[in-house]
Design an enzyme around this catalytic site. Structure first.
Site, PDB file in Angstrom:
ATOM      1  N   HIS A 144     102.652  18.828  -7.511  1.00 60.78           N
ATOM      2  CA  HIS A 144     103.381  18.969  -8.772  1.00 60.78           C
ATOM      3  C   HIS A 144     103.232  17.771  -9.714  1.00 60.78           C
ATOM      4  O   HIS A 144     103.227  16.614  -9.291  1.00 60.78           O
ATOM      5  CB  HIS A 144     104.877  19.179  -8.484  1.00 60.78           C
ATOM      6  CG  HIS A 144     105.446  18.074  -7.630  1.00 60.78           C
ATOM      7  ND1 HIS A 144     105.920  16.904  -8.159  1.00 60.78           N
ATOM      8  CD2 HIS A 144     105.576  17.965  -6.286  1.00 60.78           C
ATOM      9  CE1 HIS A 144     106.331  16.116  -7.184  1.00 60.78           C
ATOM     10  NE2 HIS A 144     106.123  16.734  -6.026  1.00 60.78           N
ATOM     11  N   HIS A 153      87.108  13.023 -12.825  1.00 59.52           N
ATOM     12  CA  HIS A 153      86.557  13.924 -11.803  1.00 59.52           C
ATOM     13  C   HIS A 153      87.345  13.740 -10.511  1.00 59.52           C
ATOM     14  O   HIS A 153      87.379  12.634  -9.962  1.00 59.52           O
ATOM     15  CB  HIS A 153      85.077  13.577 -11.590  1.00 59.52           C
ATOM     16  CG  HIS A 153      84.391  14.397 -10.532  1.00 59.52           C
ATOM     17  ND1 HIS A 153      83.108  14.122 -10.113  1.00 59.52           N
ATOM     18  CD2 HIS A 153      84.788  15.471  -9.803  1.00 59.52           C
ATOM     19  CE1 HIS A 153      82.751  14.990  -9.183  1.00 59.52           C
ATOM     20  NE2 HIS A 153      83.764  15.823  -8.970  1.00 59.52           N
TER      21      HIS A 153
HETATM   22  C1  LIG Z   1      82.862   3.815  -3.644  1.00 62.23           C
HETATM   23  C2  LIG Z   1      81.415   4.046  -3.982  1.00 62.23           C
HETATM   24  C3  LIG Z   1      81.288   4.506  -5.434  1.00 62.23           C
HETATM   25  C4  LIG Z   1      80.703   2.702  -3.789  1.00 62.23           C
HETATM   26  O1  LIG Z   1      79.369   2.821  -4.085  1.00 62.23           O
HETATM   27  P1  LIG Z   1      78.475   1.502  -4.309  1.00 62.23           P
HETATM   28  O2  LIG Z   1      79.025   0.730  -5.478  1.00 62.23           O
HETATM   29  O3  LIG Z   1      77.066   1.949  -4.351  1.00 62.23           O
HETATM   30  O4  LIG Z   1      78.809   0.597  -3.048  1.00 62.23           O
HETATM   31  P2  LIG Z   1      77.937   0.340  -1.728  1.00 62.23           P
HETATM   32  O5  LIG Z   1      77.421   1.610  -1.146  1.00 62.23           O
HETATM   33  O6  LIG Z   1      76.961  -0.748  -2.026  1.00 62.23           O
HETATM   34  O7  LIG Z   1      79.038  -0.241  -0.733  1.00 62.23           O
HETATM   35  C5  LIG Z   1      79.656  -1.507  -0.926  1.00 62.23           C
HETATM   36  C6  LIG Z   1      80.512  -1.777   0.303  1.00 62.23           C
HETATM   37  O8  LIG Z   1      81.616  -0.864   0.313  1.00 62.23           O
HETATM   38  C7  LIG Z   1      81.575  -0.036   1.485  1.00 62.23           C
HETATM   39  N1  LIG Z   1      81.911   1.332   1.043  1.00 62.23           N
HETATM   40  C8  LIG Z   1      81.310   2.050   0.060  1.00 62.23           C
HETATM   41  N2  LIG Z   1      81.918   3.242  -0.091  1.00 62.23           N
HETATM   42  C9  LIG Z   1      82.900   3.270   0.825  1.00 62.23           C
HETATM   43  C10 LIG Z   1      83.859   4.252   1.152  1.00 62.23           C
HETATM   44  N3  LIG Z   1      83.921   5.414   0.483  1.00 62.23           N
HETATM   45  N4  LIG Z   1      84.750   3.962   2.135  1.00 62.23           N
HETATM   46  C11 LIG Z   1      84.699   2.771   2.812  1.00 62.23           C
HETATM   47  N5  LIG Z   1      83.794   1.811   2.531  1.00 62.23           N
HETATM   48  C12 LIG Z   1      82.901   2.055   1.551  1.00 62.23           C
HETATM   49  C13 LIG Z   1      80.134  -0.125   1.991  1.00 62.23           C
HETATM   50  O9  LIG Z   1      80.076   0.117   3.383  1.00 62.23           O
HETATM   51  C14 LIG Z   1      79.796  -1.550   1.622  1.00 62.23           C
HETATM   52  O10 LIG Z   1      80.392  -2.423   2.548  1.00 62.23           O
HETATM   53  P3  LIG Z   1      79.673  -3.832   2.971  1.00 62.23           P
HETATM   54  O11 LIG Z   1      79.632  -4.641   1.701  1.00 62.23           O
HETATM   55  O12 LIG Z   1      80.602  -4.366   4.010  1.00 62.23           O
HETATM   56  O13 LIG Z   1      78.318  -3.441   3.466  1.00 62.23           O
HETATM   57  C15 LIG Z   1      80.769   5.166  -3.097  1.00 62.23           C
HETATM   58  O14 LIG Z   1      80.467   4.708  -1.795  1.00 62.23           O
HETATM   59  C16 LIG Z   1      81.685   6.394  -2.981  1.00 62.23           C
HETATM   60  O15 LIG Z   1      82.535   6.531  -2.106  1.00 62.23           O
HETATM   61  N6  LIG Z   1      81.458   7.334  -3.944  1.00 62.23           N
HETATM   62  C17 LIG Z   1      82.208   8.570  -4.059  1.00 62.23           C
HETATM   63  C18 LIG Z   1      81.302   9.738  -3.679  1.00 62.23           C
HETATM   64  C19 LIG Z   1      81.920  11.049  -4.030  1.00 62.23           C
HETATM   65  O16 LIG Z   1      83.094  11.170  -4.334  1.00 62.23           O
HETATM   66  N7  LIG Z   1      81.083  12.093  -4.014  1.00 62.23           N
HETATM   67  C20 LIG Z   1      81.515  13.413  -4.441  1.00 62.23           C
HETATM   68  C21 LIG Z   1      80.564  13.933  -5.461  1.00 62.23           C
HETATM   69  S1  LIG Z   1      80.887  15.566  -5.950  1.00 62.23           S
END
Ligand SMILES: CC(C)(COP(=O)(O)OP(=O)(O)OC[C@H]1O[C@@H](n2cnc3c(N)ncnc32)[C@H](O)[C@@H]1OP(=O)(O)O)[C@@H](O)C(=O)NCCC(=O)NCCS
Length: 218
Positions: A144, A153
């Site tokens: 709610h 998004h």
């Molecule tokens: C959060 C996010 C944007 C980060 O992406 P990024 O900037 O490329 O970051 P990286 O992949 O380089 O990760 C950086 C650090 O965060 C950690 N990390 C990244 N995403 C994480 C997540 N979702 N949960 C926990 N840890 C995460 C990585 O393991 C890395 O850790 P380290 O520095 O200890 O190695 C991405 O991982 C994410 O979760 N995106 C959302 C995807 C989504 O919603 N998809 C649906 C599409 S319809």
């Protein structure tokens, strides 16, 4: 806010990637008339199985009053391309259709702006407000009074408890959980699977359980 109801109008799908494919499947299920897609990448567009009308400029062959556009550009964390498509065509006088999957559950009191996309299995409870160009993706659940500001998004399977506010252009990652009353700042990214227990300021990225900020790549 209005809920665009002109279901007879012809549509043009902008983009032809994965998000566009899911939208097209919904539009066909709804019996909508889709003239075709526009995308600079012809080979990708042809995979959709509808006419490829050309690059984005092909839209201008149609009068703004004669068609509605569907924003088929998805956003995985970065909203930039989706936003560019929306704003550039709006400036030229084109409107965007809302796409609402018949398998979404939407309480009667929910307010939906034009151009919203509510995907299969999403649940929106009473008092939610969804502003323009937002995606509430597959199976996301909003309890709610959630307010989702423009261009945000909420990715597949995310859960927003009651009265959560999501800022403009923010991204709530797949499967994330946000507890009641929390505000997520504009341009902020909540990582997939995060559990958010307190307000998150604008323009940052948080991940993990409980969610904590991380450095973002330049
Ligand atoms: C959060 C996010 C944007 C980060 O992406 P990024 O900037 O490329 O970051 P990286 O992949 O380089 O990760 C950086 C650090 O965060 C950690 N990390 C990244 N995403 C994480 C997540 N979702 N949960 C926990 N840890 C995460 C990585 O393991 C890395 O850790 P380290 O520095 O200890 O190695 C991405 O991982 C994410 O979760 N995106 C959302 C995807 C989504 O919603 N998809 C649906 C599409 S319809």
């Amino acid at each position: 806010m209005t809920h665009q109801a002109d279901s007879a109008q012809s549509l043009i799908l902008v983009g032809s990637g994965g998000h566009a494919r899911v939208l097209l499947s919904t539009l066909l299920l709804l019996g909508r008339r889709v003239l075709g897609s526009v995308d600079p990448d012809k080979s990708r567009a042809e995979l959709l199985g509808i006419p490829h009308l050309g690059g984005d400029d092909a839209v201008f062959r149609y009068e703004p009053a004669g068609v509605l556009l569907v924003n088929g550009v998805g956003s995985v964390a970065s909203i930039a391309n989706r936003l560019r498509v929306y704003e550039s065509f709006r400036k030229r006088g084109y409107d965007f259709a809302s796409v609402i999957h018949p398998g979404a559950i939407i309480a009667a009191e929910v307010q939906l702006a034009d151009g919203v996309q509510i995907m299969a299995g999403a649940i929106l409870q009473a008092g939610c407000v969804i502003e323009e160009n937002c995606i509430i993706n597959t199976g996301a659940r909003l309890d709610h009074g959630c307010v989702i500001h423009a261009h945000a998004h909420v990715a597949p399977g995310a859960v927003l408890s009651g009265e959560v506010h999501v800022g403009t252009r923010a991204h709530i990652g797949a499967g994330a959980i946000v507890i009641q009353g929390v505000h997520i700042g504009s341009d902020t990214i909540v990582g997939a699977g995060a559990v958010v227990l307190s307000h998150v300021p604008q323009s940052c990225t948080v991940v993990g359980v409980p969610a904590r900020p991380i450095k973002v790549k330049a």
